[in-house]
Design an enzyme around this catalytic site. Structure first.
Site, short mmCIF file in Angstrom:
data_model
loop_
_atom_site.label_atom_id
_atom_site.label_comp_id
_atom_site.label_asym_id
_atom_site.label_seq_id
_atom_site.Cartn_x
_atom_site.Cartn_y
_atom_site.Cartn_z
N ASP A 56 0.83 -1.21 0.00
CA ASP A 56 0.00 0.00 0.00
C ASP A 56 0.86 1.26 0.00
O ASP A 56 0.46 2.29 -0.53
CB ASP A 56 -1.02 0.00 1.16
CG ASP A 56 -0.41 -0.34 2.50
OD1 ASP A 56 0.83 -0.26 2.65
OD2 ASP A 56 -1.18 -0.71 3.42
N GLU A 61 2.50 6.00 -3.09
CA GLU A 61 3.46 6.91 -3.75
C GLU A 61 3.14 7.07 -5.23
O GLU A 61 3.19 8.17 -5.77
CB GLU A 61 4.89 6.42 -3.57
CG GLU A 61 5.35 6.33 -2.11
CD GLU A 61 5.06 7.58 -1.30
OE1 GLU A 61 5.06 8.69 -1.86
OE2 GLU A 61 4.83 7.45 -0.09
N HIS A 64 0.33 9.49 -5.92
CA HIS A 64 0.72 10.91 -5.97
C HIS A 64 1.04 11.32 -7.41
O HIS A 64 0.75 12.43 -7.83
CB HIS A 64 1.95 11.16 -5.08
CG HIS A 64 1.62 11.33 -3.63
ND1 HIS A 64 0.64 12.19 -3.18
CD2 HIS A 64 2.16 10.77 -2.52
CE1 HIS A 64 0.59 12.13 -1.85
NE2 HIS A 64 1.49 11.28 -1.42
N GLU A 84 -3.23 13.63 -0.13
CA GLU A 84 -2.82 12.48 0.69
C GLU A 84 -3.91 11.42 0.73
O GLU A 84 -3.64 10.22 0.64
CB GLU A 84 -2.52 12.96 2.12
CG GLU A 84 -1.09 13.39 2.32
CD GLU A 84 -0.12 12.30 1.93
OE1 GLU A 84 -0.30 11.14 2.34
OE2 GLU A 84 0.82 12.60 1.17
N ASP A 95 -3.94 -2.70 -2.14
CA ASP A 95 -3.71 -3.64 -1.03
C ASP A 95 -5.06 -3.85 -0.36
O ASP A 95 -5.32 -3.33 0.72
CB ASP A 95 -2.69 -3.01 -0.06
CG ASP A 95 -2.36 -3.92 1.10
OD1 ASP A 95 -2.70 -5.11 1.04
OD2 ASP A 95 -1.76 -3.42 2.06
N GLU A 103 0.55 -1.45 7.23
CA GLU A 103 0.64 -2.46 8.29
C GLU A 103 1.85 -3.39 8.11
O GLU A 103 2.28 -4.05 9.04
CB GLU A 103 -0.66 -3.27 8.38
CG GLU A 103 -0.98 -4.15 7.18
CD GLU A 103 -1.49 -3.37 5.98
OE1 GLU A 103 -1.84 -2.18 6.11
OE2 GLU A 103 -1.51 -3.95 4.88
N HIS A 153 -0.99 15.05 6.25
CA HIS A 153 -1.06 13.65 6.64
C HIS A 153 -1.97 13.43 7.85
O HIS A 153 -2.12 12.32 8.32
CB HIS A 153 0.33 13.10 6.98
CG HIS A 153 1.24 13.01 5.79
ND1 HIS A 153 2.07 14.04 5.42
CD2 HIS A 153 1.44 12.01 4.90
CE1 HIS A 153 2.75 13.67 4.34
NE2 HIS A 153 2.38 12.45 4.01
ZN LIG Z 1 1.70 10.76 0.58
#
Ligand SMILES: [Zn+2]
Length: 641
Positions: A56, A61, A64, A84, A95, A103, A153
């Site tokens: 994940d 990434e 983005h 985000e 995932d 995780e 975030h």
């Molecule tokens: Zn990010």
């Protein structure tokens, strides 16, 4: 690719590079980030295991990258939290065995008690407000902070949870289709949470029809996280210059001793050119927004100024330190921005009204890693009409571990007040670059620029709106850089090119009329000048703002969502009225008690904005009510202290 019919992050089959074992200052990096071009994964440390081990994380990434090529959500505050959240959403879709993020990479269970980085089902994720694992689940828990680009975030927990509620109701595939539709068709760079609500409702309507239960499910989910229905964030206001139009041209004919002319925009005879200087002009000059002052760097890297008065140009040396490279002027001669001739990551900014200097260190934005730096120096500079934003291009270098080096130019936007900067456009593949940005004359988000390949020696003049992400081709292919410039009404772009004249190639300036979108050329260019370069279209006159008699009278009463929202302690409320009348704008608490009167007067038709300061009020929901004659409209806002 098969699910959303998208080919790589840019939808054009872009090759994806990943670099693992990335370090920071020689130490293992506790992060993974998207550099705008390359995915970089650190090895972890105290908190994390090697970050490339999380499926994940990798999907996050890469998303983005997809966001950058679609909505390009600005990486700060609510638009950044949406950025985000979009990455978390598609990370969780890839995932898809669970509703947690990261995780597989958590090492430190004391900071992340659930063993996950973030949790869609319960954004609190075993933490308490302010702890590393905790995120807000609804707007009344929203965190106002300047850390982490304004909590990108942290507050992503709110749209994450909204997505989870839709997926729980409709299943993951439908929820993902709705979110992808919103991302690719409706979200823009400046979108806030309210805009994400509107965008996902629209996307669900496109897919399933306005009366479908899917649409209601999306509305219910946003209601549950306290992002209620509203009219969306209005686009930034516009202004336009009014007066006599000119084009400043730099002479390239070695037999002509004059270096700089001001020229009429349509040339009928040589008397339409007025010489201003014989000093060598090093690169594109800057012209003040009232059109009266030209500032340029000369052949000795000194800074010079002159008046656009051909009878008396009064040229003077402003600075003789011999270090300057490029220059831009803010509106009303309020400010000046410069770069130096050195390999220098500094933009030098001078506030001429308050006699203050500031320096800004340029960075090329990387998502999730604010301190990753690839930019080496800036070159072309352009202020927006407000003087609050500066567009600049920057030369970047990313060195790989085996001697492979990627070099490119990109275009960035600097917020002068906050120092925040970000790429307005994703970097391109291969040796493709973009540079030489110049703002349009009427819109604070439209600009024109060069797009070129060094290996193919070919350039195109493009124009774009960095809020919507729309891009148009103005002219090309050209054999030289265009240094484009918008006309006063944004209906034409002038640019530098080479034309064949008397059996030889000559520098020339051409004018390309634009289509109605103001970013796409019509294909019928007209030559303005031969043996000329660096056109700067300018107006001797004044700038007319929307606060003055409105050029476009609003069609109906509009009350917009306040911005920012939530807020502490001030926010801006905007509204429009179509006719003259008594206008009241009042603020009420949840008990219906009036706590403030913001407006109570007779007003002419127009677009208005008012500041609201909640310094003396407690945290919570408030309502603001606009009354114009018999018509009234109410919106809600949230104070979070
Ligand atoms: Zn990010």
């Amino acid at each position: 690719r098969t699910f959303h019919n998208r080919n790589s992050v840019d939808d054009k089959g872009m090759t994806l590079y990943s670099i693992i074992h990335v370090t920071r200052n020689g130490q293992p990096m506790e992060n993974a980030f998207w550099s705008g071009k390359v995915m970089c994964y650190g090895d972890g440390g105290v908190y994390f295991k090697p970050l490339a081990g999380g499926l994940d994380v990798a999907a996050h990434e890469m998303t983005h990258g997809v966001t950058q090529y679609t909505a390009n959500l600005e990486y700060r505050d609510q638009s950044g939290a949406l950025n985000e959240s979009i990455s978390d959403v598609f990370g969780a879709m890839v995932d898809s065995a669970n509703w947690t993020m990261g995780e597989q990479i958590i090492k430190d269970r004391s900071s992340f008690p659930t063993g996950a980085l973030r949790d869609f089902v319960d954004p609190h994720n075993g933490g308490t407000p302010g702890s590393q694992s905790w995120q807000p689940a609804k707007m009344s828990e929203f965190v106002n902070t300047t850390q982490d680009n304004g909590g990108v975030h942290i507050n992503s927990g709110i749209p994450n949870h909204a997505f989870y509620l839709v997926a729980r109701d409709l299943g993951r595939p439908k929820a993902a289709r709705i979110w992808y539709g919103a991302l690719s068709n409706y979200l823009t760079r400046s979108s806030q949470f309210i805009d994400a609500r509107i965008a996902t409702v629209k996307a669900a309507t496109d897919l399933y029809g306005a009366t479908a239960p899917e649409v209601q499910s999306v509305k219910n989910a946003w209601d549950a996280v306290e992002v209620y229905d509203g009219s969306g964030t209005p686009p930034p206001p516009t202004t336009k210059p009014q007066g006599t139009e000119w084009i400043l041209v730099t002479n390239t004919d070695p037999n002509d001793p004059n270096s700089l002319y001001m020229a009429k925009t349509t040339i009928q005879s040589t008397s339409d050119y007025f010489p201003l200087s014989r000093t060598i002009v090093f690169n594109r000059p800057a012209v003040s927004d009232n059109g009266q002052i030209v500032v340029f760097v000369d052949g000795d890297y000194n800074l010079r100024a002159l008046y656009t008065n051909p009878q008396n140009p009064q040229e003077t040396l402003l600075d003789t330190s011999g270090v300057w490279w490029s220059v831009a002027l803010g509106p009303g001669l309020s400010s000046l921005a410069l770069t130096s001739k050195f390999v220098d990551t500094t933009i030098y900014y001078f506030d001429l009204l308050h006699k203050q200097a500031k320096i800004f260190k340029i960075v090329t934005q990387s998502f999730d890693a604010p301190d990753a730096r690839t930019a080496l120096y800036a070159d072309a500079l352009s202020f927006d009409p407000s003087g609050q934003f500066l567009l600049f291009d920057a030369f970047n270098e990313i060195r790989g571990s085996i001697g492979d080096t990627i070099r490119f130019w990109n275009i960035n936007l600097l917020n002068i007040a906050t120092g925040q900067m970000g790429s307005v456009f994703p970097p391109l593949g291969g040796d493709l670059s973009i540079g030489n940005p110049a703002f349009s004359k009427t819109s604070p988000t439209r600009f024109t620029f060069d797009y070129w390949s060094r290996s193919l020696n070919v350039d195109y003049v493009l124009a774009a709106d960095f809020n919507t992400g729309n891009v148009g081709t103005v002219a090309g292919p050209l054999m030289v850089l265009g240094y484009p410039t918008y006309s006063a009404d944004d209906r034409t772009i002038a640019y530098h090119t080479l034309i064949n004249y008397q059996s030889a190639n000559h520098d020339a300036i051409q004018k390309m009329p634009l289509q109605a979108d103001m970013i796409t050329g019509t294909g019928s260019a007209e030559t303005h000048s031969i043996d000329a370069a660096f056109p700067v279209w300018f107006v001797i006159g004044t700038r007319v703002g929307v606060d003055e008699p409105a050029p476009n009278v609003p069609q109906r009463v509009m009350l917009y969502q306040n911005y920012p929202n939530p807020f502490n302690p001030t926010t801006t409320i905007r509204y429009s009225i179509p006719s003259f009348g008594l206008v009241t704008l009042k603020v009420y608490n949840v008990l219906g008690q009036e706590v403030r009167t913001l407006v109570n007067e007779q007003l002419p038709p127009g677009n208005y904005q008012v500041q609201f300061d909640a310094l003396d009020l407690v945290s919570g929901v408030y309502f603001y009510r606009l009354q114009v004659g018999k018509y009234s409209e109410v919106m809600r806002m949230l104070v979070v202290k």
